[in-house]
Design a protein around this motif. Structure first.
Motif, PDB file in Angstrom:
ATOM      1  N   GLY A  28       0.774  -1.236   0.000  1.00 27.51           N
ATOM      2  CA  GLY A  28       0.000   0.000   0.000  1.00 27.51           C
ATOM      3  C   GLY A  28       0.799   1.277   0.000  1.00 27.51           C
ATOM      4  O   GLY A  28       0.253   2.354   0.292  1.00 27.51           O
ATOM      5  N   TYR A  29       2.089   1.212  -0.377  1.00 31.73           N
ATOM      6  CA  TYR A  29       2.954   2.390  -0.287  1.00 31.73           C
ATOM      7  C   TYR A  29       3.518   2.845  -1.624  1.00 31.73           C
ATOM      8  O   TYR A  29       4.434   3.659  -1.655  1.00 31.73           O
ATOM      9  N   LEU A  30       2.987   2.325  -2.736  1.00 32.75           N
ATOM     10  CA  LEU A  30       3.525   2.672  -4.041  1.00 32.75           C
ATOM     11  C   LEU A  30       2.418   2.531  -5.069  1.00 32.75           C
ATOM     12  O   LEU A  30       1.581   1.630  -4.973  1.00 32.75           O
ATOM     13  N   GLN A  31       2.411   3.417  -6.059  1.00 34.05           N
ATOM     14  CA  GLN A  31       1.346   3.424  -7.060  1.00 34.05           C
ATOM     15  C   GLN A  31       1.704   2.532  -8.243  1.00 34.05           C
ATOM     16  O   GLN A  31       2.742   2.723  -8.887  1.00 34.05           O
ATOM     17  N   ALA A  32       0.850   1.550  -8.526  1.00 33.25           N
ATOM     18  CA  ALA A  32       1.027   0.738  -9.725  1.00 33.25           C
ATOM     19  C   ALA A  32       0.806   1.607 -10.956  1.00 33.25           C
ATOM     20  O   ALA A  32      -0.069   2.475 -10.971  1.00 33.25           O
ATOM     21  N   GLY A  33       1.571   1.376 -11.980  1.00 36.54           N
ATOM     22  CA  GLY A  33       1.468   2.157 -13.207  1.00 36.54           C
ATOM     23  C   GLY A  33       2.665   3.063 -13.339  1.00 36.54           C
ATOM     24  O   GLY A  33       3.567   2.801 -14.129  1.00 36.54           O
ATOM     25  N   SER A  34       2.694   4.128 -12.537  1.00 34.62           N
ATOM     26  CA  SER A  34       3.868   4.998 -12.569  1.00 34.62           C
ATOM     27  C   SER A  34       5.065   4.292 -11.954  1.00 34.62           C
ATOM     28  O   SER A  34       6.196   4.420 -12.427  1.00 34.62           O
ATOM     29  N   PHE A  35       4.831   3.514 -10.882  1.00 32.22           N
ATOM     30  CA  PHE A  35       5.875   2.713 -10.244  1.00 32.22           C
ATOM     31  C   PHE A  35       7.132   3.533  -9.920  1.00 32.22           C
ATOM     32  O   PHE A  35       8.247   3.132 -10.253  1.00 32.22           O
ATOM     33  N   VAL A  36       6.937   4.661  -9.276  1.00 39.04           N
ATOM     34  CA  VAL A  36       8.065   5.492  -8.842  1.00 39.04           C
ATOM     35  C   VAL A  36       8.231   5.323  -7.330  1.00 39.04           C
ATOM     36  O   VAL A  36       7.254   5.438  -6.592  1.00 39.04           O
ATOM     37  N   PRO A  37       9.445   5.049  -6.852  1.00 38.56           N
ATOM     38  CA  PRO A  37       9.638   4.721  -5.434  1.00 38.56           C
ATOM     39  C   PRO A  37       9.666   5.932  -4.507  1.00 38.56           C
ATOM     40  O   PRO A  37      10.627   6.147  -3.753  1.00 38.56           O
ATOM     41  N   GLU A  38       8.587   6.719  -4.525  1.00 37.91           N
ATOM     42  CA  GLU A  38       8.499   7.868  -3.634  1.00 37.91           C
ATOM     43  C   GLU A  38       8.433   7.468  -2.165  1.00 37.91           C
ATOM     44  O   GLU A  38       8.576   8.298  -1.274  1.00 37.91           O
ATOM     45  N   VAL A  39       8.238   6.171  -1.919  1.00 41.35           N
ATOM     46  CA  VAL A  39       8.163   5.654  -0.552  1.00 41.35           C
ATOM     47  C   VAL A  39       9.398   6.028   0.261  1.00 41.35           C
ATOM     48  O   VAL A  39       9.319   6.206   1.475  1.00 41.35           O
ATOM     49  N   ALA A  40      10.550   6.184  -0.388  1.00 44.20           N
ATOM     50  CA  ALA A  40      11.777   6.553   0.337  1.00 44.20           C
ATOM     51  C   ALA A  40      11.616   7.872   1.068  1.00 44.20           C
ATOM     52  O   ALA A  40      12.191   8.072   2.146  1.00 44.20           O
TER      53      ALA A  40
END
Length: 349
Positions: A28-40
């Motif tokens: 639940g911490y990352l958007q499928a599609g764009s798949f950018v690791p903003e979770v960091a």
């Protein structure tokens, strides 16, 4: 003293936990599609826990989660100003977790990957790709990584540019290629030919990752092993790809009874198409027996899957104490103190 990647490879197989992209989307911490690791930046504790879970499952490497954290991808989502902070934060969090290993500090790897910008006919695009890699590898060097993992390249030339930029920073390089359905790289190279050249040009480890499950990756791993004298990597996705559908991009689910919002099961409807952990163990044994040195699983892998791979190639992990043991199960156990009426009932359960 922490052994280097090369020292560990000389001592036996090295395990590298990948698959953060799908795992963090699942958590639940990352958007499928764009798949950018903003979770960091958005949820650093969630990223640290993911790093930790894969390390405890057997990974010798904490791979900084900067896959897709490059300038082109950040441009697409309109957040180029976060590029450098995201890259540095992902590495720093990886270093924190690596120090937690109770036996030997884990290696920390920087991560660069396919840009989806490379075009073999466009010199400007090539130079843009080189600059993307140069700045990311520069941050890796400044943050003190142990090596750089360049992955999922489907053009040989893009992989070669990545290798050149890693070499300029005098860092060891692991370079792995993603093979799509044409069964060759997009610039015409056979995958074994590309790996041979990359090794000759200085890569410490070469091989394949992503796109293909064990069944459709292993034949090419065997070709790489047969034509490459050095260390070989294999990190398939944990899905049941087949000769008819060699990658997970177009993998069908014939049992699906609902309308999918996407054209294919990729990326959010792959759940019924997983390999089980014993299929992954069988693959790991085959790969180990032919001389693969660097093991892992890519998109879709869970820590328990990685642990199965690690244990299959002879490793005892931090969390091996939680590996399956059915002896005490109320229906399927063998413990003599279990209730006989429950054990007898298992054939009807």
């Amino acid at each position: 003293m922490k052994r280097s990647l090369e020292q560990r490879l000389k001592d036996g197989p090295v395990i590298c936990g990948e698959g953060y992209l799908f795992e963090l989307e699942r958590r639940g911490y990352l958007q499928a599609g764009s798949f950018v690791p903003e979770v960091a930046l958005d949820n650093p504790e969630a990223l640290k826990q993911t790093y930790r879970d894969y390390m405890n499952a057997g990974s010798d490497v904490v791979l900084a989660f900067t896959y897709n954290a490059h300038r082109e991808k950040m441009r697409i989502i309109g957040k180029e100003q976060l590029l450098e902070p995201l890259n540095r934060q992902a590495i720093r969090l990886a270093k924190e977790v690596a120090k937690e290993h109770p036996h030997e500090e884990a290696l920390v790897a920087g991560n660069i990957s396919n840009t989806n910008l490379f075009d073999p006919t466009d010199e400007h695009a090539k130079q843009t790709v080189r600059q993307i890699f140069r700045e990311m590898v520069g941050w890796c060097k400044e943050e003190g990584v142990d090596f750089v993992n360049g992955e999922t390249f489907y053009y040989f030339e893009e992989a070669q540019i990545a290798l050149e930029e890693i070499a300029k920073q005098q860092l060891p390089a692991v370079i792995t290629l993603g093979l799509m359905g044409e069964n060759k790289l997009r610039d015409g190279y056979k995958v074994e030919e590309a790996c041979h050249l990359l090794q000759q040009n200085g890569a410490l480890v070469v091989g394949m990752n992503c796109f293909r499950g064990p069944q459709t990756m292993q034949p090419y791993i065997e070709k790489i092993r047969a034509t490459t004298a050095g260390y070989v990597a294999a990190l398939p996705v944990p899905y049941r790809t087949s000769e008819a559908h060699p990658t997970f991009f177009n993998l069908p689910d014939i049992g699906c009874a609902c309308h999918l919002p996407t054209e294919t099961t990729f990326p959010t409807s792959l759940d019924p198409l997983y390999c089980n952990r014993y299929e992954l163990a069988q693959w790991a044994k085959e790969a180990f027996n032919i001389g693969v040195n660097y093991f892992g699983l890519c998109c879709g892998a869970s820590p328990s899957m990685l642990r199965e791979v690690a244990e299959t190639v002879g490793r005892k992990t931090i969390n091996s104490k939680y590996s399956p043991n059915m002896e005490k199960h109320f229906l399927f156990g063998t413990d003599k103190t279990l209730k006989k009426h429950n054990v007898a009932y298992r054939v009807k359960a």
